[in-house]
Design an enzyme around this catalytic site. Structure first.
Site: not given
Ligand SMILES: [Zn+2]
Length: 657
Positions: A541, A554
């Site tokens: 990510s 996250y």
């Protein structure tokens, strides 16, 4: 065997060629008559040529078509008088015959006519059907096969001893048929090969085929050789994946390229490999010679690939010398492996090839056991099988398959594969020829695709036992693991550290971090055995290099996986396993981004939806396909010398630049 003919259905196929299509499909629908491109059919018609003159034409099945799905365009129109004159030649080489079959076409863009076109031309009857009926093959592959055939059919058929298909067979039939045929003749029996029937209508030829095949079945039944006793199948076995992946690695070495190895433990396969006489009955040859290009002449019993390679090389050398031709040996790897512990394993350069070998060998096992029950299984001598295996026209079929795809013979596993980036990765890997296993907690994964090179498995990645079971199933389906795409993850609703519950934190860590650790650990022994070296791609990510507020769990989980991958690169490099990460930013064509959410997020930043979607340095939208294509390429030769890399796929992020 039952006739599937239906007058109402047949009426929907007008004209001679229509009727030909209809009954060909009926034949193709029964795998105990024809399998995978086997069998062929024809119809004789008279039609005007460009000058308006009537011409006799034989429409015969074109190569590359399957009877089950054939269409009118699958029949090649050959000038009948030309074929009949060819049959009068004392000899014709394979290459000459192939040339003549092309020359006599009235349509240059029609497919290459079947190699049995000349034989179809010679036989009486407007419609001619040819199959490799299992029951007949079982009867003819016995020491007194001809006597049995006479017992079954009396003088209603002309019996042709085995010769190689193609011109030699047509010549022999041209000689024997007129000598033995009479008004009551309805077909031909080709020993160790199959049946021909003919008639003035498609229905008559088809129903005669069903009748002849049924008579052979009845004969087997009367001799208690039709129904085979079936056990309950394989017991729940211990994990086999390490053994299977080791075998696949050796098999790939013999094949000279990565191979798919599919394991079958259905009851008929299990019963066959347990037979006490396995080493005898399995080592005589295929049920009919044209299976050889799919199954090789002999299966390997057990796992001694070295001995198999040596025996295959001896077989080739001895018979190549005898043939007097200059031949190149095919790879010496078996396509069928019979092992009492592993079951029936079939191999190929693609999952489709392995599946075809499985279909054929399932019929072969039945035929062998029926012939054995009848009084003795006796296949053709090795030299006859060799002639077909190294027949130029059969070799051409394989050559025409073209250059193998980038990942042919390789196996990829994608987590979180039912939708979004995961599904796109499945597509990108399938497109490059890999066999793909998709894992997802969503049951829709099992029906994502119905094709031989895909297996969807429902799996909760947070359960160790679930991961182990999924890998076991994956390896039984395809033989090993070459590529692993770690994609599954969750993106929880935004929460600041101050407000985050420990439950949410733990849940994100369990799915995004722990599950990837477990999967990597369990996949490692398999990746180590990948013939071309293992590859892992981590879908990371942009939060790793550029975290955002409100996404602590996250961002931390993705950063931890990133670090895990870097350590894996260090530890696994010696095993030729590469691991690379790619960092996408917002990918909008996934289920999470509904139009409503998109709109509200865009508004939050004071942007239009379009501006929001392209809010990066290049002002471009990044799609799941963009991410997937890069992930697939990272497994390919472009990245062969790269490990531990982190590649952004985000249109450029000014916070990182
Ligand atoms: Zn045939």
């Amino acid at each position: 065997m039952k006739s599937l003919w239906n007058d109402q259905e047949a009426a929907a196929y007008p004209g001679d060629l229509g009727q030909r299509v209809y009954s060909s499909r009926l034949l193709g629908r029964d795998p105990s008559l024809v399998l995978h491109g086997g069998g062929n059919t024809s119809v004789k018609v008279c039609e005007p040529n460009i000058f308006g003159e009537p011409e006799d034409i034989l429409y015969v099945k074109g190569s590359g078509w399957d009877l089950e799905t054939i269409e009118a365009a699958g029949f090649s129109p050959c000038r009948l008088p030309h074929l009949l004159r060819l049959a009068e030649l004392p000899q014709l080489s394979d290459l000459q015959m192939a040339k003549e079959l092309k020359v006599c076409l009235t349509n240059p863009s029609a497919p290459m006519p079947s190699v049995e076109a000349i034989l179809h031309a010679l036989l009486p009857g407007k419609f001619v059907d040819h199959t490799h009926a299992d029951a007949l093959i079982a009867v003819t592959n016995t020491p007194d096969g001809e006597k049995r055939v006479a017992e079954i059919y009396g003088n209603r058929v002309v019996v042709i001893p085995y010769v190689m298909p193609g011109f030699k067979l047509a010549r022999l039939c041209a000689e024997l048929y007129p000598r033995h045929a009479h008004a009551g003749t309805i077909g031909l029996v080709l020993m160790n090969h199959g049946l021909f029937t003919f008639g003035d209508t498609a229905k008559l030829a088809y129903e005669r085929m069903i009748e002849l095949a049924t008579l052979a079945e009845n004969y087997l039944a009367n001799h208690r050789a039709l129904e085979l006793p079936v056990s309950k199948g394989a017991p729940a076995a211990a994990p086999l994946r390490a053994k299977l992946a080791t075998l696949r690695r050796e098999l790939s070495a013999a094949m000279g390229a990565p191979a798919i190895l599919a394991t079958h433990t259905d009851a008929p396969a299990f019963d066959f490999v347990q037979r006490a006489d396995l080493a005898v009955i399995s080592q005589q040859g295929p049920a009919t010679p044209d299976h050889v290009i799919r199954t090789k002449r002999l299966p390997l019993v057990g796992r001694d690939l070295k001995a198999y390679r040596a025996a295959y090389t001896d077989y080739f050398t001895a018979l190549a010398v005898k043939s007097g031709q200059k031949l190149t040996m095919l790879d010496p790897a078996p396509r069928v492996i019979l092992d009492p512990e592993l079951g029936l394993c079939t191999a190929g350069r693609t999952a489709k090839d392995a599946a075809i070998a499985s279909d054929i060998y399932h019929h072969t096992m039945e035929i062998i056991q029926r012939a054995t029950a009848l009084g003795g299984w006796q296949a053709l001598p090795a030299a006859d099988i060799f002639d077909v295996e190294y027949w130029d026209l059969e070799q051409a079929k394989l050559r025409n398959a073209g250059k193998p795809a980038m990942f042919a013979g390789e196996i990829a596993l994608v987590t979180g594969a039912a939708s979004g980036i995961g599904k796109a990765c499945v597509d990108s890997l399938l497109k490059r020829g890999a066999a793909v296993v998709g894992l997802d907690i969503n049951p829709a994964i099992t029906t994502l695709y119905t094709r031989p090179d895909f297996r969807g498995i429902v799996c909760d990645l947070t359960e160790e036992a679930g991961i182990s079971a999924a890998l076991e199933e994956a390896v039984r389906a395809f033989g090993g693991l070459d590529m692993l795409v770690l994609n599954a993850g969750i993106f929880p609703p935004g929460a600041s550290i101050a407000e985050m519950g420990a439950d949410l934190w733990r849940k994100v860590m369990t799915v995004n971090l722990d599950a990837n650790f477990l999967m990597m650990r369990e996949a490692y022994p398999l990746l180590k055995l990948a013939p071309n070296g293992g590859r892992v791609v981590v879908i990371g990510s942009k939060n790793v290099p550029a975290p955002g507020p409100g996404a602590a769990a996250y961002s931390a989980s993705k950063a931890a996986v990133n670090q895990l991958a870097r350590v894996a690169a260090l530890e696994w490099g010696k095993d030729r396993i590469r691991i690379n990460s790619l960092h996408p930013n917002m990918v909008f064509d996934t289920a999470i981004w509904t139009p409503a959410i998109l709109e509200s997020r865009a508004k939050h930043y004071g942007l239009t939806v379009e501006q929001y979607k392209t809010n990066n340095v290049l002002k471009t939208e990044v799609t799941s396909r963009d991410v997937a294509e890069l992930a697939a390429e990272m497994c390919g030769p472009l990245f062969a010398k790269t490990t531990a890399a982190q590649v952004p796929v985000d249109g450029g992020n000014d916070r990182v630049i």
